[in-house]
Design an enzyme around this catalytic site. Structure first.
Site, PDB file in Angstrom:
ATOM      1  N   CYS A  74       0.849  -1.199   0.000  1.00 13.49           N
ATOM      2  CA  CYS A  74       0.000   0.000   0.000  1.00 13.49           C
ATOM      3  C   CYS A  74       0.882   1.246   0.000  1.00 13.49           C
ATOM      4  CB  CYS A  74      -0.901  -0.008   1.236  1.00 13.49           C
ATOM      5  SG  CYS A  74      -1.851   1.505   1.404  1.00 13.49           S
ATOM      6  N   CYS A  83      -1.921   0.681   9.257  1.00 11.70           N
ATOM      7  CA  CYS A  83      -1.070  -0.519   9.200  1.00 11.70           C
ATOM      8  C   CYS A  83       0.372  -0.129   9.509  1.00 11.70           C
ATOM      9  CB  CYS A  83      -1.081  -1.120   7.797  1.00 11.70           C
ATOM     10  SG  CYS A  83      -2.686  -1.644   7.232  1.00 11.70           S
ATOM     11  N   CYS A 162      -8.408   1.669   0.366  1.00 14.24           N
ATOM     12  CA  CYS A 162      -7.664   1.016   1.437  1.00 14.24           C
ATOM     13  C   CYS A 162      -7.734  -0.497   1.215  1.00 14.24           C
ATOM     14  CB  CYS A 162      -8.274   1.399   2.779  1.00 14.24           C
ATOM     15  SG  CYS A 162      -7.632   0.402   4.119  1.00 14.24           S
ATOM     16  N   ASN A 303     -22.385 -12.694  19.960  1.00 13.83           N
ATOM     17  CA  ASN A 303     -21.447 -13.353  19.047  1.00 13.83           C
ATOM     18  C   ASN A 303     -21.047 -14.757  19.527  1.00 13.83           C
ATOM     19  OD1 ASN A 303     -19.581 -13.259  16.767  1.00 13.83           O
ATOM     20  ND2 ASN A 303     -17.944 -12.994  18.266  1.00 13.83           N
ATOM     21  N   GLU A 319     -23.549  -7.674  29.537  1.00 15.52           N
ATOM     22  CA  GLU A 319     -22.947  -6.663  28.663  1.00 15.52           C
ATOM     23  C   GLU A 319     -23.317  -5.280  29.201  1.00 15.52           C
ATOM     24  OE1 GLU A 319     -21.229  -6.107  25.588  1.00 15.52           O
ATOM     25  OE2 GLU A 319     -21.929  -4.056  25.885  1.00 15.52           O
ATOM     26  N   ASP A 346     -22.683  -3.099  34.363  1.00 19.84           N
ATOM     27  CA  ASP A 346     -21.329  -2.567  34.205  1.00 19.84           C
ATOM     28  C   ASP A 346     -20.375  -3.517  34.923  1.00 19.84           C
ATOM     29  OD1 ASP A 346     -18.931  -1.267  34.350  1.00 19.84           O
ATOM     30  OD2 ASP A 346     -19.816   0.708  34.718  1.00 19.84           O
ATOM     31  N   ASP A 367     -14.721 -11.662  27.247  1.00 18.46           N
ATOM     32  CA  ASP A 367     -14.143 -10.957  26.085  1.00 18.46           C
ATOM     33  C   ASP A 367     -14.187  -9.453  26.345  1.00 18.46           C
ATOM     34  OD1 ASP A 367     -13.292 -10.167  23.577  1.00 18.46           O
ATOM     35  OD2 ASP A 367     -15.161 -10.647  22.565  1.00 18.46           O
ATOM     36  N   CYS A 393      -7.890  -8.542  23.488  1.00 17.84           N
ATOM     37  CA  CYS A 393      -7.244  -7.735  22.439  1.00 17.84           C
ATOM     38  C   CYS A 393      -6.062  -6.970  23.030  1.00 17.84           C
ATOM     39  CB  CYS A 393      -8.254  -6.787  21.791  1.00 17.84           C
ATOM     40  SG  CYS A 393      -9.077  -5.727  22.968  1.00 17.84           S
TER      41      CYS A 393
HETATM   42  C1  SAM Z   1     -14.310  -6.765  22.767  1.00 17.55           C
HETATM   43  S1  SAM Z   1     -16.028  -6.404  22.782  1.00 17.55           S
HETATM   44  C2  SAM Z   1     -16.681  -8.045  22.763  1.00 17.55           C
HETATM   45  C3  SAM Z   1     -18.120  -8.181  22.325  1.00 17.55           C
HETATM   46  C4  SAM Z   1     -18.581  -9.602  21.974  1.00 17.55           C
HETATM   47  N1  SAM Z   1     -18.084 -10.605  22.882  1.00 17.55           N
HETATM   48  C5  SAM Z   1     -18.218  -9.954  20.543  1.00 17.55           C
HETATM   49  O1  SAM Z   1     -17.448 -10.915  20.335  1.00 17.55           O
HETATM   50  O2  SAM Z   1     -18.719  -9.295  19.616  1.00 17.55           O
HETATM   51  C6  SAM Z   1     -16.220  -5.859  24.412  1.00 17.55           C
HETATM   52  C7  SAM Z   1     -17.639  -5.592  24.841  1.00 17.55           C
HETATM   53  O3  SAM Z   1     -17.582  -5.119  26.197  1.00 17.55           O
HETATM   54  C8  SAM Z   1     -18.597  -4.151  26.383  1.00 17.55           C
HETATM   55  N2  SAM Z   1     -18.194  -3.358  27.546  1.00 17.55           N
HETATM   56  C9  SAM Z   1     -17.287  -2.347  27.594  1.00 17.55           C
HETATM   57  N3  SAM Z   1     -17.175  -1.891  28.852  1.00 17.55           N
HETATM   58  C10 SAM Z   1     -18.020  -2.620  29.615  1.00 17.55           C
HETATM   59  C11 SAM Z   1     -18.338  -2.624  31.012  1.00 17.55           C
HETATM   60  N4  SAM Z   1     -17.762  -1.771  31.850  1.00 17.55           N
HETATM   61  N5  SAM Z   1     -19.249  -3.528  31.448  1.00 17.55           N
HETATM   62  C12 SAM Z   1     -19.824  -4.400  30.603  1.00 17.55           C
HETATM   63  N6  SAM Z   1     -19.567  -4.438  29.283  1.00 17.55           N
HETATM   64  C13 SAM Z   1     -18.674  -3.562  28.795  1.00 17.55           C
HETATM   65  C14 SAM Z   1     -18.648  -3.404  25.057  1.00 17.55           C
HETATM   66  O4  SAM Z   1     -19.905  -2.775  24.888  1.00 17.55           O
HETATM   67  C15 SAM Z   1     -18.386  -4.527  24.044  1.00 17.55           C
HETATM   68  O5  SAM Z   1     -19.589  -5.074  23.601  1.00 17.55           O
END
Ligand code: SAM
Length: 435
Positions: A74, A83, A162, A303, A319, A346, A367, A393
């Protein structure tokens, strides 16, 4: 931080890659970070900044190139903040991610998995199903610039297309420029969000205040021409956006037989093929049966929850975003899944964790966002879990949380990396813990 006025060059040997993809060398007892340099290379550098803990330098020339160095395909690779590892062969990117995960688990968690999972690789190009473009008006000639923000800068690298975006999105920048140029109002969209599902694409225009009626109509017309759903959002800080509702809907499949509806502005895994491999891995390592009750923490729109619910007795997804919880419940209903329930909480707040149901789950997938799940990992041992699949991540927060889980009686059985974002230094990891 002290910028150096020194223009002299010197030669250093690069002996590692930092978490942000820069090469690292040792110089005068300190680390020096060099963007664009690869391990094993002798490079000529010019010092840019001296800090107490480390220095930063620019790469002037590569004297002995690594056999893993490739010419970035690119033309924007060097300047675009997207990237930062296109100059490293994709297989070597994956190997370096696994090495980094191993080093981080050891350094922060003092842990090594009993077994390494085979790394999951990705198609190197056209893998990314969402992106955020930046837009500005050039003060001098009034032209509109559209592209990605340069690394650590507010400046934009203008792009026409891109190659990491999926084919439906990759040429959109060039196709949108003319319409953006024709906008008349005092407010310009500052960000354009692009998202693709298996049934279409969406464009989200985000501005500091409401766009003029005429400009909204121009952008809607652009959406129609590009066969894209459109939406508008207001930015109240660089990180907070309020999208007009209802949001348009797209769909994708985490596994054959399950189809999820999502709002294009909500989180979904960016690389659909690697996401399918990730979902399969999570199922494989947790191996749910119809006896298992499964917790899906940070479940998004379901997911993992829905594929797991097809195999387990029941699933509870938790969530933080109420909108995503509603979407997850609706997705369960639309897929004929009646053993999955969802809860908005939360998961960073101790009170939410106190209120969590106890001792009724055998398996969990977790996750979290980049910050990890420090508090949650202090509590998971109270739920009677047999196995935990931790999807991460950020290797550093995974290692920190792995140390907590290990202190609470969970053993790190296996770990592995997935190439969710080829050519970038972002790595996705999966770790399996067992009681
Ligand atoms: C990395 S994503 C994973 C989502 C899902 N597992 C997927 O594979 O698509 C992290 C998720 O955590 C949620 N999140 C962020 N902060 C949070 C909190 N304090 N309490 C609960 N959920 C939260 C976000 O809204 C998001 O959906």
């Amino acid at each position: 931080m002290a910028p150096t006025g020194d223009t002299t060059q010197e030669i250093v040997r690069i002996d590692g890659l930092a978490h942000d993809g820069r090469g690292v060398a040792r110089r005068k007892g300190k680390a020096v970070f060099v963007a664009g340099a690869l391990p094993g290379e002798d490079v000529s550098i010019r010092l840019l900044r001296e800090r107490n803990s480390h220095d930063e330098a620019v790469l002037v020339s590569v004297i002995g190139a690594s056999p893993e160095r490739v010419v970035p395909p690119c033309p924007h690779a060097r300047d675009c903040g997207g990237c930062n590892l296109q100059h490293l062969a994709p297989q070597a990117q994956l190997a370096s991610q696994q090495q980094r995960l191993a080093d981080t688990l050891k350094r922060i968690g003092n842990l090594a998995p009993k077994h390494w999972m085979a790394p999951v690789s990705s198609a190197p190009w056209h893998y990314r199903s969402r992106a955020r473009l930046a837009v500005t008006r050039n003060r001098q000639d009034g032209s509109v610039e559209l592209g990605f923000r340069r690394e650590e800068s507010t400046r934009i690298e203008p792009i026409e297309e891109c190659p990491v975006l999926v084919p439906e999105l990759s040429a959109l920048p060039a196709r949108m420029r003319k319409a953006l140029q024709s906008l008349q109002g005092p407010v310009l969209p500052q960000e354009i969000w692009l998202a693709a599902g298996d049934d279409g694409i969406a464009l989200g225009f985000c501005s500091r205040s409401t766009l003029s009626t005429q400009d909204r109509s121009t952008l809607r017309k652009l959406g129609e021409e590009l066969q894209a759903l459109t939406g508008f959002g207001i930015l109240s800080s660089p990180h907070v956006r309020h999208w007009e509702t209802p949001a348009p809907q797209l769909h994708y499949s985490p596994e054959p037989g399950v189809r999820l509806a999502f709002a294009p502005w909500d989180f979904t895994q960016a690389n659909r093929a690697v996401n399918e491999a990730l979902v399969q891995r999570v199922i494989e390592v947790l191996a749910p049966t119809t006896d298992d009750a499964v917790l899906d923490l940070f479940c998004g729109i379901g997911n993992f929850s829905l594929p797991l619910a097809r195999r387990a007795r029941r699933v509870l997804g938790i969530e933080g975003s109420a909108a995503q919880v509603r979407a997850a419940a609706e997705n369960a209903r639309a897929n004929g899944i009646d053993n999955a329930a969802f809860l908005a909480a939360d998961l960073f707040r101790p009170e939410s964790l106190e209120a969590m149901p106890r001792k009724t789950f055998s398996l969990a997938v977790i996750d979290p966002p980049r910050a990890g799940a420090a508090l949650l990992c202090e509590k998971l041992h109270t739920l009677g879990l047999r196995r935990i699949a931790y999807v991460s991540c950020d290797a550093a927060t995974l290692a920190r949380d792995a140390r907590t889980l290990s202190a609470k009686g969970f053993r790190l059985l296996s770990a592995g990396v997935l190439q969710m974002f080829p050519h970038t230094s972002h790595a996705e990891s999966l770790a399996l813990f067992a009681r």
